[in-house]
Design a protein around this motif. Structure first.
Motif, PDB file in Angstrom:
ATOM      1  N   ARG A   1       6.044 -11.915   1.143  1.00 51.85           N
ATOM      2  CA  ARG A   1       6.931 -12.116  -0.012  1.00 51.85           C
ATOM      3  C   ARG A   1       8.390 -12.290   0.391  1.00 51.85           C
ATOM      4  O   ARG A   1       9.235 -12.605  -0.443  1.00 51.85           O
ATOM      5  N   GLY A   2       8.679 -12.059   1.661  1.00 50.73           N
ATOM      6  CA  GLY A   2      10.058 -12.127   2.109  1.00 50.73           C
ATOM      7  C   GLY A   2      10.522 -13.526   2.456  1.00 50.73           C
ATOM      8  O   GLY A   2       9.760 -14.492   2.440  1.00 50.73           O
ATOM      9  N   SER A   3      11.812 -13.628   2.766  1.00 47.76           N
ATOM     10  CA  SER A   3      12.412 -14.891   3.220  1.00 47.76           C
ATOM     11  C   SER A   3      12.506 -14.845   4.744  1.00 47.76           C
ATOM     12  O   SER A   3      12.887 -13.822   5.320  1.00 47.76           O
ATOM     13  N   TRP A   4      12.198 -15.978   5.381  1.00 52.13           N
ATOM     14  CA  TRP A   4      12.062 -15.969   6.841  1.00 52.13           C
ATOM     15  C   TRP A   4      12.834 -17.106   7.503  1.00 52.13           C
ATOM     16  O   TRP A   4      12.921 -18.208   6.971  1.00 52.13           O
ATOM     17  N   ILE A   5      13.334 -16.798   8.687  1.00 51.80           N
ATOM     18  CA  ILE A   5      13.843 -17.827   9.592  1.00 51.80           C
ATOM     19  C   ILE A   5      12.763 -18.015  10.654  1.00 51.80           C
ATOM     20  O   ILE A   5      12.366 -17.056  11.338  1.00 51.80           O
ATOM     21  N   VAL A   6      12.266 -19.240  10.768  1.00 46.23           N
ATOM     22  CA  VAL A   6      11.112 -19.520  11.621  1.00 46.23           C
ATOM     23  C   VAL A   6      11.406 -20.742  12.501  1.00 46.23           C
ATOM     24  O   VAL A   6      12.340 -21.501  12.227  1.00 46.23           O
ATOM     25  N   PRO A   7      10.603 -20.957  13.550  1.00 51.76           N
ATOM     26  CA  PRO A   7      10.757 -22.182  14.346  1.00 51.76           C
ATOM     27  C   PRO A   7      10.400 -23.412  13.517  1.00 51.76           C
ATOM     28  O   PRO A   7       9.729 -23.307  12.487  1.00 51.76           O
TER      29      PRO A   7
ATOM     30  N   ARG B   1       5.423 -21.402  15.092  1.00 53.99           N
ATOM     31  CA  ARG B   1       5.386 -21.644  13.645  1.00 53.99           C
ATOM     32  C   ARG B   1       3.940 -21.724  13.172  1.00 53.99           C
ATOM     33  O   ARG B   1       3.562 -21.139  12.148  1.00 53.99           O
ATOM     34  N   HIS B   2       3.118 -22.446  13.910  1.00 49.19           N
ATOM     35  CA  HIS B   2       1.705 -22.600  13.540  1.00 49.19           C
ATOM     36  C   HIS B   2       0.996 -21.249  13.545  1.00 49.19           C
ATOM     37  O   HIS B   2       0.268 -20.916  12.591  1.00 49.19           O
ATOM     38  N   ARG B   3       1.222 -20.458  14.576  1.00 47.23           N
ATOM     39  CA  ARG B   3       0.533 -19.172  14.678  1.00 47.23           C
ATOM     40  C   ARG B   3       1.087 -18.168  13.669  1.00 47.23           C
ATOM     41  O   ARG B   3       0.354 -17.305  13.195  1.00 47.23           O
ATOM     42  N   PHE B   4       2.355 -18.275  13.356  1.00 41.43           N
ATOM     43  CA  PHE B   4       2.964 -17.415  12.336  1.00 41.43           C
ATOM     44  C   PHE B   4       2.282 -17.641  10.990  1.00 41.43           C
ATOM     45  O   PHE B   4       1.921 -16.682  10.289  1.00 41.43           O
TER      46      PHE B   4
ATOM     47  N   ARG C   1       6.948 -18.612   1.469  1.00 42.86           N
ATOM     48  CA  ARG C   1       7.369 -19.906   0.925  1.00 42.86           C
ATOM     49  C   ARG C   1       8.831 -20.204   1.203  1.00 42.86           C
ATOM     50  O   ARG C   1       9.227 -21.354   1.376  1.00 42.86           O
ATOM     51  N   GLN C   2       9.644 -19.152   1.220  1.00 37.93           N
ATOM     52  CA  GLN C   2      11.077 -19.373   1.446  1.00 37.93           C
ATOM     53  C   GLN C   2      11.356 -19.232   2.934  1.00 37.93           C
ATOM     54  O   GLN C   2      11.466 -18.130   3.467  1.00 37.93           O
ATOM     55  N   VAL C   3      11.423 -20.360   3.609  1.00 38.17           N
ATOM     56  CA  VAL C   3      11.634 -20.353   5.053  1.00 38.17           C
ATOM     57  C   VAL C   3      12.798 -21.262   5.410  1.00 38.17           C
ATOM     58  O   VAL C   3      13.082 -22.252   4.729  1.00 38.17           O
ATOM     59  N   LEU C   4      13.456 -20.915   6.480  1.00 38.69           N
ATOM     60  CA  LEU C   4      14.552 -21.694   7.027  1.00 38.69           C
ATOM     61  C   LEU C   4      14.195 -21.940   8.488  1.00 38.69           C
ATOM     62  O   LEU C   4      14.008 -20.993   9.250  1.00 38.69           O
ATOM     63  N   ALA C   5      14.067 -23.198   8.876  1.00 36.34           N
ATOM     64  CA  ALA C   5      13.584 -23.534  10.221  1.00 36.34           C
ATOM     65  C   ALA C   5      14.737 -23.834  11.163  1.00 36.34           C
ATOM     66  O   ALA C   5      15.577 -24.701  10.882  1.00 36.34           O
TER      67      ALA C   5
END
Length: 317
Positions: free
Chosen positions: A202-208, A215-218, A231-235
């Protein structure tokens, strides 16, 4: 001329022709390529024509709005880059010796070992060889392998995946890389008695960026638990932006443990107390088998192997 003489000698290959191949590939147009080499277009066209006649195959496809390398051309361009880079390295080493230096070495590394391994090894190099100039590029494995192929780096500390061409590479495994979640001190997730995947989802994430292995494994980690990925991600892969963004918001980030520990030690982030199953493959030292390391590069490589033995318990190859 005897047939046992190398083809490039029989063809009287010129370095100017190699430079022209690269310039046409980069500019996509022989007119602009000629300008970058400070020659006329007729002279450039003759150089290319002579080379194609000597080799016996077309190196570029002439298109209405430019030129595109053929498969033959791509092969010649790739080896032209290697040959010119090798000559450049020779000149740089000679100048370094003339100037009383010990030479220069370019190393590439992914983020985790750049935090844990490289500082120990390079500090040792600075003490033992103060005149040796070392540069470090921290990037993804894909970018680093491309730079290694182009002779812009001497060797890497990175990963090899199935998709990578390993024909001219030697890989010495060092360690597996653990992954964890980080957040700013005071983040609401840290007040929970036991954070779980449902709360993380449910959180917001900074991801590759998309397409990266992590990213795929995450995302698979959440799907494997019957959850929708956040859903809320920043790459991004920019660590400076990542840490600043964490401090300014309630985003969390997924990073290598070595990176997390570094920023946590400085009080910039906290490690979220939850085990993530999205582990990464092992990383290691990657060198080219078709390229000789300079004396300076061999010194740095040995220092890395010694530091790896101390940090990871990995014997040198």
């Amino acid at each position: 001329m005897p047939q046992n003489v190398p083809w490039f000698v029989r063809a009287r290959l010129k370095t100017r022709q190699l430079m022209l191949l690269i310039a046409i590939d980069e500019e996509g147009n022989i007119h602009r390529a000629a300008e970058t080499l400070a020659m006329s277009q007729p002279a450039a066209s003759k150089l290319l024509k002579d080379l194609e006649e000597m080799i016996g195959v077309p190196l570029f496809e002439r298109l209405p709005r430019g030129m595109s390398p053929t498969w033959y051309g791509e092969t010649m361009i790739r080896h032209a880059r290697i040959a010119l880079a090798s000559l450049g390295e020779a000149g740089a080493e000679i100048e370094a010796l003339k100037g009383g230096w010990s030479g220069s070495v370019a190393v590439g590394a992914i983020a985790g070992p750049a935090m844990s391994l490289l500082p120990t090894a390079l500090a040792r190099i600075t003490r033992q060889h103060p005149d040796l100039r070392v540069s470090l590029l921290v990037e993804s494995s894909d970018v680093l392998l491309e730079r290694l192929e182009q002779n812009r780096l001497d060797f890497l500390v990175a990963r090899l995946f199935e998709r990578h061409d390993k024909r001219h590479l030697h890989y010495q495994a060092l360690a597996e890389e653990e992954i964890c979640a980080i957040a700013r001190p005071g983040h609401p997730i840290l007040s929970l008695p036991q954070p779980d995947l449902a709360g993380l989802a449910r959180g917001s994430w900074i991801v590759p960026p998309e397409g990266s292995v992590l990213r795929h494994r995450f995302e698979l980690m959440f799907r494997g638990a019957g959850l929708q990925p956040p859903r809320q991600v920043l790459a991004t892969t920019a660590l400076m932006f990542l840490t600043k963004m964490l401090q300014e918001s309630d985003y969390m980030a997924v990073v290598p443990v070595d990176v997390a520990r570094h920023y946590a030690e400085h009080g910039m982030v906290r490690i979220v107390p939850v085990d993530l199953s999205c582990r990464m493959d092992s990383f290691g030292i990657i060198t080219r088998t078709d390229w000789l390391l300079s004396p300076g590069a061999r010194v740095v490589l040995q220092a890395l192997q010694e530091a790896a033995l101390e940090i990871y318990g990995t014997p040198s190859a």
